[in-house]
Design a protein around this motif. Structure first.
Motif, short mmCIF file in Angstrom:
data_model
loop_
_atom_site.label_atom_id
_atom_site.label_comp_id
_atom_site.label_asym_id
_atom_site.label_seq_id
_atom_site.Cartn_x
_atom_site.Cartn_y
_atom_site.Cartn_z
N PRO A 122 0.81 -1.22 0.00
CA PRO A 122 0.00 0.00 0.00
C PRO A 122 0.85 1.28 0.00
N THR A 123 2.00 1.22 0.63
CA THR A 123 2.89 2.39 0.64
C THR A 123 3.47 2.62 -0.75
N LEU A 124 3.83 1.57 -1.42
CA LEU A 124 4.33 1.69 -2.80
C LEU A 124 3.25 2.27 -3.70
N ALA A 125 2.01 1.86 -3.48
CA ALA A 125 0.89 2.41 -4.25
C ALA A 125 0.75 3.91 -4.00
N LYS A 126 0.94 4.33 -2.75
CA LYS A 126 0.87 5.76 -2.43
C LYS A 126 1.94 6.53 -3.19
N LEU A 127 3.15 5.99 -3.24
CA LEU A 127 4.23 6.65 -3.97
C LEU A 127 3.89 6.76 -5.46
N SER A 128 3.35 5.70 -6.00
CA SER A 128 2.99 5.69 -7.42
C SER A 128 1.93 6.73 -7.75
N LYS A 129 1.05 6.99 -6.79
CA LYS A 129 -0.02 7.97 -6.98
C LYS A 129 0.39 9.38 -6.57
N GLY A 130 1.59 9.52 -5.99
CA GLY A 130 2.04 10.84 -5.55
C GLY A 130 1.43 11.26 -4.23
N SER A 131 0.94 10.30 -3.46
CA SER A 131 0.35 10.61 -2.16
C SER A 131 1.42 10.80 -1.09
N THR A 132 1.00 11.25 0.06
CA THR A 132 1.91 11.50 1.17
C THR A 132 2.40 10.19 1.78
N VAL A 133 3.71 10.16 2.08
CA VAL A 133 4.30 9.04 2.81
C VAL A 133 5.11 9.62 3.96
N THR A 134 5.42 8.79 4.94
CA THR A 134 6.15 9.28 6.10
C THR A 134 7.63 9.44 5.80
N THR A 135 8.29 10.21 6.63
CA THR A 135 9.74 10.37 6.47
C THR A 135 10.46 9.06 6.76
N ASP A 136 9.88 8.20 7.58
CA ASP A 136 10.46 6.88 7.82
C ASP A 136 10.57 6.09 6.52
N VAL A 137 9.54 6.15 5.71
CA VAL A 137 9.55 5.46 4.42
C VAL A 137 10.63 6.05 3.52
N LEU A 138 10.72 7.36 3.49
CA LEU A 138 11.73 8.01 2.66
C LEU A 138 13.14 7.63 3.12
N CYS A 139 13.33 7.54 4.42
CA CYS A 139 14.64 7.13 4.96
C CYS A 139 14.97 5.70 4.54
N GLN A 144 20.20 10.28 -1.59
CA GLN A 144 19.68 11.38 -0.78
C GLN A 144 18.22 11.64 -1.16
N PRO A 145 17.44 12.26 -0.25
CA PRO A 145 16.03 12.53 -0.56
C PRO A 145 15.84 13.33 -1.86
N SER A 146 16.75 14.24 -2.14
CA SER A 146 16.62 15.03 -3.38
C SER A 146 16.79 14.18 -4.63
N ASP A 147 17.35 12.98 -4.48
CA ASP A 147 17.51 12.06 -5.61
C ASP A 147 16.22 11.32 -5.94
N ILE A 148 15.26 11.33 -5.01
CA ILE A 148 14.04 10.54 -5.21
C ILE A 148 12.76 11.35 -5.23
N MET A 149 12.83 12.63 -4.87
CA MET A 149 11.60 13.42 -4.86
C MET A 149 11.90 14.89 -5.14
N GLU A 150 10.84 15.59 -5.51
CA GLU A 150 10.96 17.02 -5.81
C GLU A 150 9.69 17.72 -5.36
#
Length: 64
Positions: free
Chosen positions: A28-45, A54-60
């Motif tokens: 479900p978290t992967l689905a959120k990323l695919s849809k551009g929905s909000t995810v927690t910083t834990d997921v990003l880490c 780095q975070p700038s390599d995966i999001m803008e």
């Protein structure tokens, strides 16, 4: 609004698929990323650790 197209571009450049991320997150978290929905910083880490990036390599941030 955060956009994650950089993440999917990075995966493609490394010959990986979105489903490779399931080793560090739930479907479900992967689905959120695919849809551009909000995810927690834990997921990003977890993604950054898994891909050694780095975070700038995966999001803008895109102003609405």
């Amino acid at each position: 609004m955060m956009r994650y197209y950089k993440l999917f571009d990075l995966l493609a450049r490394r010959g990986m698929k979105k489903t490779d991320l399931l080793s560090v997150m739930a479907a479900p978290t992967l689905a959120k990323l695919s849809k551009g929905s909000t995810v927690t910083t834990d997921v990003l880490c977890k993604i950054c650790e898994y891909l050694d990036c780095q975070p700038s390599d995966i999001m803008e941030y895109i102003k609405e």
